[in-house]
Design an enzyme around this catalytic site. Structure first.
Site, mmCIF file in Angstrom:
data_model
loop_
_atom_site.group_PDB
_atom_site.id
_atom_site.type_symbol
_atom_site.label_atom_id
_atom_site.label_comp_id
_atom_site.label_asym_id
_atom_site.label_seq_id
_atom_site.Cartn_x
_atom_site.Cartn_y
_atom_site.Cartn_z
ATOM 1 N N TYR A 159 0.840 -1.199 0.000
ATOM 2 C CA TYR A 159 0.000 0.000 0.000
ATOM 3 C C TYR A 159 0.877 1.252 0.000
ATOM 4 O O TYR A 159 0.726 2.144 -0.840
ATOM 5 C CB TYR A 159 -0.911 -0.027 1.232
ATOM 6 C CG TYR A 159 -1.668 1.249 1.491
ATOM 7 C CD1 TYR A 159 -2.703 1.649 0.657
ATOM 8 C CD2 TYR A 159 -1.366 2.047 2.599
ATOM 9 C CE1 TYR A 159 -3.408 2.821 0.914
ATOM 10 C CE2 TYR A 159 -2.072 3.216 2.863
ATOM 11 C CZ TYR A 159 -3.088 3.595 2.022
ATOM 12 O OH TYR A 159 -3.780 4.753 2.274
ATOM 13 N N ALA A 162 2.722 1.578 -3.321
ATOM 14 C CA ALA A 162 1.855 2.016 -4.420
ATOM 15 C C ALA A 162 1.635 3.521 -4.332
ATOM 16 O O ALA A 162 1.747 4.249 -5.325
ATOM 17 C CB ALA A 162 0.522 1.272 -4.366
ATOM 18 N N VAL A 225 -2.707 -4.866 19.838
ATOM 19 C CA VAL A 225 -1.747 -5.606 19.021
ATOM 20 C C VAL A 225 -0.341 -5.335 19.578
ATOM 21 O O VAL A 225 0.059 -4.180 19.751
ATOM 22 C CB VAL A 225 -1.856 -5.183 17.532
ATOM 23 C CG1 VAL A 225 -0.757 -5.827 16.704
ATOM 24 C CG2 VAL A 225 -3.237 -5.544 16.977
HETATM 25 N N1 UDP Z 1 -4.481 -2.067 16.518
HETATM 26 C C1 UDP Z 1 -4.769 -2.611 17.764
HETATM 27 N N2 UDP Z 1 -5.986 -3.205 17.975
HETATM 28 C C2 UDP Z 1 -6.952 -3.259 17.007
HETATM 29 C C3 UDP Z 1 -6.654 -2.695 15.729
HETATM 30 C C4 UDP Z 1 -5.404 -2.110 15.525
HETATM 31 O O1 UDP Z 1 -3.937 -2.587 18.690
HETATM 32 O O2 UDP Z 1 -8.038 -3.783 17.292
HETATM 33 C C5 UDP Z 1 -3.191 -1.380 16.321
HETATM 34 C C6 UDP Z 1 -2.424 -1.625 15.031
HETATM 35 O O3 UDP Z 1 -1.579 -2.749 15.144
HETATM 36 C C7 UDP Z 1 -1.634 -0.322 14.912
HETATM 37 C C8 UDP Z 1 -2.590 0.729 15.434
HETATM 38 O O4 UDP Z 1 -3.511 0.014 16.264
HETATM 39 O O5 UDP Z 1 -0.508 -0.335 15.751
HETATM 40 C C9 UDP Z 1 -3.349 1.494 14.378
HETATM 41 O O6 UDP Z 1 -3.893 0.571 13.476
HETATM 42 P P1 UDP Z 1 -5.068 0.920 12.487
HETATM 43 O O7 UDP Z 1 -5.592 -0.356 11.938
HETATM 44 O O8 UDP Z 1 -6.064 1.818 13.140
HETATM 45 O O9 UDP Z 1 -4.442 1.727 11.263
HETATM 46 P P2 UDP Z 1 -3.002 2.356 10.904
HETATM 47 O O10 UDP Z 1 -2.821 3.555 11.775
HETATM 48 O O11 UDP Z 1 -1.963 1.296 11.160
HETATM 49 O O12 UDP Z 1 -3.146 2.693 9.467
#
Ligand code: UDP
Length: 358
Positions: A159, A162, A225
């Site tokens: 992503y 790209a 996470v």
């Molecule tokens: N994350 C988390 N729990 C969740 C979803 C995401 O801890 O239920 C974490 C993810 O690993 C990342 C951060 O939250 O560190 C933000 O993830 P998100 O999917 O919101 O989007 P990003 O900012 O990575 O585009």
């Protein structure tokens, strides 16, 4: 001006369209293949919405580009779980199909505002050198910071790559053909209409706010996470839209051939702290008797996303350029950003719950 919004049915697009219609200064044509979110603003008779797909309806889109003054391209798959599940689809839409829009704008000599992503910065230099980014709070600067991606086997980077290639192509056309474009790198916008909750039909695996909101309303666990150690800086969508409108207005053509970070460095938080704050705000402002009390648990990244995920450890936007060029800064602090976003989802879901029990 005639503004053509491509991908107007997504979270950012609907909020931007709503603001453009409220301002009433520009004539706005909105296209998308998803109607659900944009239907929330369809009571405004000034909305010109067309169900068109940039990858299939090229002739119609080309005609609309020819008739517009500025094209805003928001068409993207922009959800980390999708980068892992469908990397080829992510590449195709975010690069190949978007490149067609670039070509249409070049042919018709129209200014293009291209949405990119803060993910183009990748991981921090600290992480790349094996250091802990907690000790190195270094903001990302549009025209200075190197873009550092993880290895190819971690396909979530497709992503970012790209989007990065699209940015580089725009830059190259700017040099060779004097093509007029502006690039926006959004840093974690949240607000009404972001994603869907996982419990909703078609909700899928959304971004973190929606997972945590779901937990607060329906009692699913709040999953951190890797312990929620990574950082994000959240921006309330209305603040972000305010900056976008200034970029569309382009005073004295200052935004031509420029890249802008849109973000709020003051709102930086770890995801663990974000979970705690969301829970606190929910309990203080919205909790009703009988509401669940979700657990906060830690899960591994592979468990949560599957193989091929690698996290961006820290992304602090430097927004000096938006400040100096456009006199913009965001107004909502983290608490207010979460509160207003939460209010939208609580209202929407309480109505659903009431309807179910009636
Ligand atoms: N994350 C988390 N729990 C969740 C979803 C995401 O801890 O239920 C974490 C993810 O690993 C990342 C951060 O939250 O560190 C933000 O993830 P998100 O999917 O919101 O989007 P990003 O900012 O990575 O585009």
């Amino acid at each position: 001006m005639k503004v053509l919004l491509l991908g107007a049915g997504g979270f950012i697009g609907v909020n931007l369209a709503e603001r453009l219609l409220a301002d009433g200064i520009h004539e706005t044509v909105a296209i998308d293949i998803q109607e659900e979110k944009i239907s929330e603003i369809s009571h405004n008779s000034a909305l010109k919405y067309l169900h068109l797909d940039i990858s299939k309806d090229e002739a119609e889109v080309d005609k609309l580009v020819a008739e517009s003054d500025v094209v805003v391209d928001l068409v993207a798959f922009a959800n980390p779980s999708l980068y892992v599940e469908d990397p080829v689809g992510v590449y195709d839409l975010n690069f190949t199909q978007n490149l067609k829009v670039v070509d249409q704008c070049r042919r018709h000599k129209k200014r293009l505002i291209q949405f990119s992503t803060c993910e183009v910065y990748g991981i921090t230099a600290a992480k790349a050198f094996g250091l802990d980014s907690r000790d190195h709070p270094i903001p990302f600067i549009e025209d200075e910071t190197p873009l550092i991606m993880g290895p190819v086997k971690n396909h979530r980077w497709i992503y970012a790559c790209a989007k990065q290639l699209l940015e580089r192509v725009l830059h190259a056309y700017g040099i060779r053909d004097d093509f007029h474009y502006s690039i926006i790198r959004p840093f974690n916008f949240i607000g009404p209409r972001i994603d869907y909750l996982p419990s909703e039909a078609g909700g899928g695996n959304p971004r973190v706010f929606s997972h945590f909101m779901n937990a607060l309303l329906y009692g699913t666990p709040m999953k951190l996470v890797d312990g929620g150690r990574n950082y994000r800086a959240y921006t309330y969508i209305d603040d972000a839209v305010d900056c976008m409108v200034r970029i569309i207005d382009n005073p004295n053509n200052i935004c031509d051939k420029q890249i802008y970070n849109i973000g709020t460095p003051e709102n930086e938080t770890t995801i663990a702290e974000f979970a705690r704050l969301m829970k606190q705000i929910f309990d203080e402002e919205f909790k009703q008797p009988g509401d669940p009390d979700p657990q906060i648990i830690s899960v591994s990244a592979e468990e949560f996303y599957g193989k091929g995920y690698e996290d961006c450890d820290r992304r602090i936007p430097n927004v000096d350029k938006a400040r100096s060029h456009l006199n913009w800064r965001s107004k909502h602090d983290l608490r207010s950003t979460i509160y207003h976003t939460m209010k939208y989802f609580v209202n929407k879901h309480r109505v659903k719950q009431t309807a179910k029990t009636a």
